[in-house]
Design a protein around this motif. Structure first.
Motif, PDB file in Angstrom:
ATOM      1  N   LYS A  45      52.569  62.797  19.418  1.00 32.71           N
ATOM      2  CA  LYS A  45      53.867  63.379  19.787  1.00 32.71           C
ATOM      3  C   LYS A  45      55.013  62.491  19.312  1.00 32.71           C
ATOM      4  CE  LYS A  45      51.884  65.421  23.943  1.00 32.71           C
ATOM      5  NZ  LYS A  45      51.788  65.314  25.392  1.00 32.71           N
ATOM      6  N   VAL A 161      41.702  62.012  29.119  1.00 36.36           N
ATOM      7  CA  VAL A 161      42.019  61.791  30.534  1.00 36.36           C
ATOM      8  C   VAL A 161      41.122  62.660  31.419  1.00 36.36           C
ATOM      9  CG1 VAL A 161      43.802  61.912  32.313  1.00 36.36           C
ATOM     10  CG2 VAL A 161      44.401  61.095  30.023  1.00 36.36           C
ATOM     11  N   GLY A 180      37.279  73.462  31.860  1.00 32.90           N
ATOM     12  CA  GLY A 180      37.584  73.169  30.457  1.00 32.90           C
ATOM     13  C   GLY A 180      36.779  74.042  29.527  1.00 32.90           C
TER      14      GLY A 180
END
Ligand SMILES: NC(=O)c1ccc[n+]([C@@H]2O[C@H](COP(=O)([O-])OP(=O)(O)OC[C@H]3O[C@@H](n4cnc5c(N)ncnc54)[C@H](OP(=O)(O)O)[C@@H]3O)[C@@H](O)[C@H]2O)c1
Length: 324
Positions: A45, A161, A180
């Motif tokens: 990012k 994470v 997930g």
């Protein structure tokens, strides 16, 4: 010292090995020869200029927050560490930090690192640092778990994470439900998750059995308003990214029996020491792949492809190009 640098935001295909001055440790700082780092979402990012506040804006820019390495020298007044000590941690996420661990050396605050256990690789320590402390501080500190019968739901099971959070929540004694994609759920099962939910399931929330003390959302893809019916009285929905949806939920949750929180990871020495103890006793985070630092652009491409499982490790010591 050698470092892999960005020349401007967005130049991740054209990362250049550059000679930079070796930083000098000041009061209560140590100079660390970096052996391993890791590539995570912040590195992407920031590099793309999408989230500039996580790093200083000086170019050439060196990224890489997580590190594990060996103390080379110590600054004035430093007594806890000595040259030769193996240490790990992560650099601060913020505009005051202009360093990165995709470089031969970094300086670290002496009270923001911990000793790397001898039986743990530099790669494993670097891969675990940010991901485990984020999970620990979000679930334990923001969430607050009861001493018995704690139940935690974790999203983003294939991410660094999220996958590590399953290990952390199990160490904290909780029952864990992981949410997930299928490869992440397989990993979560291996890491001890008691139940799993495929994120493609159209009835996601209904498929979560029972209620939870903490819903931890490192996928940053869900909302308190969606999940509040699954939180116990006093339970918390915890996210890692600020968003308009988060602030709206924060307001709406004011008079609710459950809460929503946003947490930022901090490199607390006590938490790193707790993690070091866990690592020493077999806590092992998922490493998707490993690249020498000279192939950082390839590591970025791997991350951008998006089907990773856990953290991408960068080998720094011995990883630079020797040709000019
Ligand atoms: N606040 C802080 O201090 C802090 C600290 C560390 C990280 N973070 C942030 O926390 C987030 C997670 O970090 P990370 O290192 O784990 O990142 P990561 O390795 O990229 O993992 C993100 C995971 O989220 C899931 N995901 C991605 N897009 C999704 C979508 N559209 N819907 C549902 N799930 C989706 C994926 O797992 P599945 O496919 O298994 O669902 C993916 O692996 C990042 O945004 C990062 O910037 C914040």
């Amino acid at each position: 010292m050698r470092a892999i640098c960005l020349s401007k935001y967005g130049s991740i295909d054209n990362l250049v090995q550059t000679e930079l001055p070796t930083p000098q440790p000041k009061n209560r700082q140590v100079l660390v020869r970096v052996h391993a780092s890791a590539l995570g979402p912040a590195d992407l990012k920031v590099a793309l200029g999408k989230v500039k506040f996580l790093h200083g804006r000086r170019f050439p820019m060196v990224l890489g927050y997580d590190f594990s390495g060996v103390v080379e020298s110590v600054g004035p007044g430093e007594t806890q560490w000595q040259p030769g000590d193996c240490v790990f941690g992560f650099l601060p996420y913020g505009p005051a930090n202009n360093q990165g661990a995709f470089a031969e050396f970094i300086v670290a605050q002496a009270d923001q690192i911990a000793r790397k256990p001898d039986n743990v690789s530099h790669a494993q320590a670097a891969a675990a640092a940010t991901s485990a402390l984020t999970a620990l501080q979000c679930i334990r500190d923001q969430g607050g778990l009861p001493a018995t019968d704690a139940r935690v739901l974790i999203t983003g099971a294939s991410g660094a994470v999220g996958s590590t959070a399953v290990l952390v929540a199990k160490r904290l004694g909780a029952q864990v439900t992981a949410l997930g994609s299928p490869s992440g759920l397989e990993l979560a099962r291996r890491f001890g998750a008691d139940a799993v939910i495929d994120r493609k399931n159209p009835n996601l929330v209904d498929n979560a059995v029972g209620t939870f003390n903490v819903i931890f959302d490192p996928a940053a893809a869900y909302r308190w308003s969606q999940w509040k019916g699954k939180l116990k009285h006093g339970g918390a929905f915890i996210t890692t990214l600020p968003s308009a949806a988060f602030f709206a939920d924060k307001l709406n949750s004011l008079f609710s029996p459950s809460s929503v929180a946003l947490a930022y990871v901090k490199s607390k020495q006590k938490d790193l020491e707790l993690l070091a103890g866990w690592l020493e006793s077999g806590f092992e985070v998922a490493v998707d792949s490993t690249y020498p630092v000279r192939e950082l652009a390839k590591a970025y491409a791997r991350y951008q492809k998006g089907d990773y499982l856990g953290r991408i490790v960068i080998t720094v010591d011995g990883g630079f190009s020797t040709s000019k």
